[in-house]
Design an enzyme around this catalytic site. Sequence first.
Site, PDB file in Angstrom:
ATOM      1  N   LYS A  75       0.856  -1.188   0.000  1.00  0.00           N
ATOM      2  CA  LYS A  75       0.000   0.000   0.000  1.00  0.00           C
ATOM      3  C   LYS A  75       0.894   1.241   0.000  1.00  0.00           C
ATOM      4  O   LYS A  75       1.756   1.399   0.877  1.00  0.00           O
ATOM      5  CB  LYS A  75      -0.877  -0.030   1.252  1.00  0.00           C
ATOM      6  CG  LYS A  75      -2.214   0.635   1.124  1.00  0.00           C
ATOM      7  CD  LYS A  75      -3.060   0.270   2.342  1.00  0.00           C
ATOM      8  CE  LYS A  75      -4.391   0.971   2.318  1.00  0.00           C
ATOM      9  NZ  LYS A  75      -5.104   0.780   3.594  1.00  0.00           N
TER      10      LYS A  75
HETATM   11  O1  G3P Z   1      -7.848   1.579   5.190  1.00  0.00           O
HETATM   12  C1  G3P Z   1      -8.059   2.914   4.925  1.00  0.00           C
HETATM   13  C2  G3P Z   1      -9.447   3.429   5.178  1.00  0.00           C
HETATM   14  O2  G3P Z   1     -10.393   2.434   5.044  1.00  0.00           O
HETATM   15  C3  G3P Z   1      -9.583   4.256   6.412  1.00  0.00           C
HETATM   16  O3  G3P Z   1     -10.883   4.363   6.909  1.00  0.00           O
HETATM   17  O4  G3P Z   1     -12.512   4.983   8.646  1.00  0.00           O
HETATM   18  O5  G3P Z   1     -10.109   5.681   8.895  1.00  0.00           O
HETATM   19  O6  G3P Z   1     -11.572   6.768   7.203  1.00  0.00           O
HETATM   20  P1  G3P Z   1     -11.286   5.513   7.965  1.00  0.00           P
END
Ligand code: G3P
Length: 218
Positions: free
Chosen positions: A87
């Site tokens: 990533k």
């Molecule tokens: O993995 C990255 C992404 O899904 C992050 O999610 O909830 O931290 O905005 P969030």
Amino acid sequence: MKFFIDTANLAQIKEANELGILDGVTTNPTLMAKEGIKGEKAVMQHYIDICNIVDGDVSAEVISTDFESMIAEGEKLAGLHENIVVKIPMIKDGIKAIKYLSSKNIRTNCTLIFSTGQAIIAAKAGATYISPFVGRLDDISYDGMQLIAEIAQIFAVQGFPTQILAASIRNPVHIIKSAQYGAHVITSPLSSILALINHPLTDKGLAQFLADHAKVNS
Ligand code: G3P
């Protein structure tokens, strides 16, 4: 559409995997920190532990931001297990790293995508996946799902093989809309995946069926 779980929590990964519908896992440094995983050795072992639970792609994020360090980190992560996808953040050196890693047949997931322009550049560099963050766009009054729809249209018109991985999912409607708008993958917390299963009429109907069965079989 593939279902990934967005967590580094091994118990939740196991629970989702036992449903039989899990295709992979995404992690990020915040999710790893949340599980208290610290130090390079522990982080690497945790990725291996995840790969040993799920038979599918596991995104492992680099923590460097310059080209040389990102490719060194990416090669190390990719060497851990055949299912690791590296990533890489959507920054200038990240694009160079995606191009380099893809030329070495190392799969990548370009993260922190918030615009169609970013999606096009990452696809052009050869990213295996791009991760538009729908929830974080919604949080600042932009329509995250609209971004998925626009990217899906552009990728279809252009024939880009890069897969759209809808990330930052906050609720089951995000998953449904991602499917409707053409995301190839969603990555979601376990709670939103499980929420897809529930419906009050299903519970009511089942209770009635079981009660009627019990009435005539008692
Ligand atoms: O993995 C990255 C992404 O899904 C992050 O999610 O909830 O931290 O905005 P969030």
